[in-house]
Design a protein around this motif. Structure first.
Motif, mmCIF file in Angstrom:
data_model
loop_
_atom_site.group_PDB
_atom_site.id
_atom_site.type_symbol
_atom_site.label_atom_id
_atom_site.label_comp_id
_atom_site.label_asym_id
_atom_site.label_seq_id
_atom_site.Cartn_x
_atom_site.Cartn_y
_atom_site.Cartn_z
ATOM 1 N N SER A 133 -0.423 33.091 -13.724
ATOM 2 C CA SER A 133 -0.041 34.330 -14.401
ATOM 3 C C SER A 133 -0.551 34.400 -15.836
ATOM 4 N N GLY A 134 -0.920 33.246 -16.398
ATOM 5 C CA GLY A 134 -1.477 33.233 -17.742
ATOM 6 C C GLY A 134 -0.485 33.569 -18.842
ATOM 7 N N ILE A 135 0.786 33.224 -18.663
ATOM 8 C CA ILE A 135 1.812 33.490 -19.681
ATOM 9 C C ILE A 135 1.616 32.556 -20.869
ATOM 10 N N THR A 136 1.799 33.089 -22.080
ATOM 11 C CA THR A 136 1.679 32.280 -23.288
ATOM 12 C C THR A 136 2.979 32.308 -24.081
ATOM 13 N N ASP A 137 3.021 31.502 -25.139
ATOM 14 C CA ASP A 137 4.225 31.445 -25.970
ATOM 15 C C ASP A 137 4.376 32.661 -26.882
ATOM 16 N N GLN A 138 3.474 33.638 -26.717
ATOM 17 C CA GLN A 138 3.593 34.903 -27.437
ATOM 18 C C GLN A 138 4.238 35.993 -26.580
ATOM 19 N N ASP A 139 4.504 35.686 -25.326
ATOM 20 C CA ASP A 139 4.946 36.698 -24.367
ATOM 21 C C ASP A 139 6.459 36.725 -24.173
ATOM 22 N N THR A 140 6.992 37.945 -24.055
ATOM 23 C CA THR A 140 8.353 38.157 -23.573
ATOM 24 C C THR A 140 8.242 38.641 -22.132
ATOM 25 N N VAL A 141 8.932 37.965 -21.233
ATOM 26 C CA VAL A 141 8.829 38.264 -19.808
ATOM 27 C C VAL A 141 10.151 38.819 -19.301
ATOM 28 N N PHE A 142 10.081 39.927 -18.606
ATOM 29 C CA PHE A 142 11.240 40.494 -17.931
ATOM 30 C C PHE A 142 11.155 40.092 -16.463
ATOM 31 N N GLU A 143 12.087 39.213 -16.062
ATOM 32 C CA GLU A 143 12.085 38.747 -14.679
ATOM 33 C C GLU A 143 13.138 39.488 -13.877
ATOM 34 N N ILE A 144 12.711 40.028 -12.765
ATOM 35 C CA ILE A 144 13.602 40.772 -11.884
ATOM 36 C C ILE A 144 14.138 39.826 -10.811
ATOM 37 N N GLY A 145 15.451 39.704 -10.745
ATOM 38 C CA GLY A 145 16.075 38.867 -9.725
ATOM 39 C C GLY A 145 15.763 37.394 -9.880
ATOM 40 N N PRO A 146 16.200 36.759 -10.964
ATOM 41 C CA PRO A 146 15.921 35.332 -11.162
ATOM 42 C C PRO A 146 16.579 34.430 -10.133
ATOM 43 N N GLY A 147 17.662 34.900 -9.514
ATOM 44 C CA GLY A 147 18.320 34.112 -8.473
ATOM 45 C C GLY A 147 18.815 32.782 -8.983
ATOM 46 N N LEU A 148 18.298 31.690 -8.405
ATOM 47 C CA LEU A 148 18.734 30.336 -8.762
ATOM 48 C C LEU A 148 17.834 29.701 -9.821
ATOM 49 N N GLY A 149 16.840 30.457 -10.298
ATOM 50 C CA GLY A 149 16.063 29.998 -11.440
ATOM 51 C C GLY A 149 14.768 29.268 -11.163
ATOM 52 N N SER A 150 14.302 29.261 -9.926
ATOM 53 C CA SER A 150 13.072 28.534 -9.605
ATOM 54 C C SER A 150 11.893 29.010 -10.453
ATOM 55 N N LEU A 151 11.672 30.316 -10.484
ATOM 56 C CA LEU A 151 10.603 30.885 -11.323
ATOM 57 C C LEU A 151 11.021 30.929 -12.783
ATOM 58 N N THR A 152 12.279 31.224 -13.022
ATOM 59 C CA THR A 152 12.779 31.411 -14.386
ATOM 60 C C THR A 152 12.494 30.196 -15.269
ATOM 61 N N ILE A 153 12.771 29.018 -14.754
ATOM 62 C CA ILE A 153 12.586 27.791 -15.521
ATOM 63 C C ILE A 153 11.122 27.601 -15.888
ATOM 64 N N GLN A 154 10.233 27.839 -14.922
ATOM 65 C CA GLN A 154 8.804 27.670 -15.185
ATOM 66 C C GLN A 154 8.289 28.716 -16.178
ATOM 67 N N ILE A 155 8.773 29.958 -16.046
ATOM 68 C CA ILE A 155 8.370 31.016 -16.972
ATOM 69 C C ILE A 155 8.836 30.673 -18.385
ATOM 70 N N ALA A 156 10.096 30.244 -18.499
ATOM 71 C CA ALA A 156 10.685 29.966 -19.804
ATOM 72 C C ALA A 156 9.965 28.836 -20.537
ATOM 73 N N ARG A 157 9.380 27.920 -19.793
ATOM 74 C CA ARG A 157 8.647 26.808 -20.414
ATOM 75 C C ARG A 157 7.316 27.261 -21.023
ATOM 76 N N CYS A 158 6.863 28.436 -20.628
ATOM 77 C CA CYS A 158 5.587 28.949 -21.144
ATOM 78 C C CYS A 158 5.769 30.118 -22.106
ATOM 79 N N ALA A 159 6.789 30.945 -21.876
ATOM 80 C CA ALA A 159 6.965 32.191 -22.618
ATOM 81 C C ALA A 159 7.784 31.999 -23.885
ATOM 82 N N SER A 160 7.713 33.001 -24.763
ATOM 83 C CA SER A 160 8.565 33.017 -25.952
ATOM 84 C C SER A 160 10.009 33.287 -25.562
ATOM 85 N N LYS A 161 10.196 34.242 -24.641
ATOM 86 C CA LYS A 161 11.534 34.623 -24.213
ATOM 87 C C LYS A 161 11.487 35.195 -22.801
ATOM 88 N N VAL A 162 12.571 34.976 -22.057
ATOM 89 C CA VAL A 162 12.718 35.569 -20.735
ATOM 90 C C VAL A 162 13.977 36.416 -20.718
#
Length: 288
Positions: A37-66
């Protein structure tokens, strides 16, 4: 990451079919999706339906904010526990449906006015088309979207004019931006396993839109009318549809657009629909 089956079981929860819950159970797949996805630490990501956090955790490690938008109240405590266990602190959880969330207010509540966000999510199959419509209508606030969708829907979205799968959702998403398939995800990588495989797509939204209809609402209404009765000719499907034309007016706007009135909606490219909607809008302006 604890498996979704164990997490749900230990919390006394079950996946809710009515919410389209199928949780990604392979951490390496989540990591791969986020990397592509090419997310950087400059990005704010809006995640739809994080559920149990499988994607959320990985996104948060790359993004500025989720900003995680979760409708299921019962699953949020589990999500929070998983985030804490992974030492993730840059996730804001909002308990609502994306269909109720006021996206136009993003600039007032999150970061700067000029920032363009990223939208991501493993979309529930039952409201995928509605969420795609939300993205299209609010696309100026986003620079890209990365969605996991049922493979059949992705085939529809990416289909060219004239093909069997080409339809209203194809036109709307192709109007929104450039589409690229990032990955194919097998159904056994989810819990519970869905009936079909999934695909991950990236929709890149240009700062300057490729298409500029005179009136965007008229464009949406024209596309909706054209596909409302897709077995009929465009002249007949536009007449009495959402754009309020009679048969004579429908024929007139089609001819002025350089489109044969006996063609059908699935043969028109996005640019054709823009020209057509512009003529519909010009006609409506004359009648006011």
């Amino acid at each position: 990451m604890t498996s979704p089956k164990m997490l749900l079981g230990s919390s006394g929860l079950k996946a809710k079919k009515q919410l389209g819950q199928n949780f990604l159970s392979d951490p390496s797949t989540s990591k791969m999706i986020v990397e592509r996805s090419g997310i950087t630490d400059q990005d704010t990501v809006f995640e739809i339906g994080p559920g149990l956090g499988s994607l959320t955790i990985q996104i948060a490690r790359c993004a500025s904010k989720v900003v995680a938008i979760e409708k299921d109240t019962t699953i949020i405590p589990v999500l929070k526990t998983e985030l804490e266990a992974a030492s993730i602190s840059n996730v804001e959880i909002i308990n609502t449906s994306i269909l109720d969330f006021e996206l136009p207010e993003l600039e007032n509540g999150h970061d700067t006015k000029d920032q363009r966000f990223i939208m991501m999510g493993n979309l529930p199959y039952n409201i995928s088309s509605q969420i795609l419509a939300v993205l299209v209508e609010n696309r100026k606030k986003f620079k890209k979207a990365v969605f996991m969708l049922q493979k059949e829907l992705v085939q529809r979205i990416t289909s060219p004019p004239g093909s069997r799968n080409y339809g209203r959702i194809s036109v709307l998403v192709q109007y929104c931006g450039d589409i690229k398939v990032l990955a194919e995800i097998k159904k056994h990588l989810f819990f519970p396993a869905p009936d079909v495989d999934s695909s991950v797509i990236e929709i890149t939204i240009p700062e300057e839109p490729q298409y500029m209809p005179l009136n965007e609402k008229c464009f949406f209404d024209t596309v909706r009318s054209a596909f409302g009765q897709r077995r009929k000719t465009l002249k007949n499907s536009l007449a009495g549809g959402f754009v309020g034309l009679d048969h004579g007016q429908a024929e007139k706007v089609l001819i002025k657009s350089g489109i044969d009135p006996v063609r059908r909606a699935e043969t028109l490219a996005v640019a054709d629909f823009v020209r057509l909607s512009d003529e519909v809008h010009r006609l409506s302006e004359k009648q006011i």
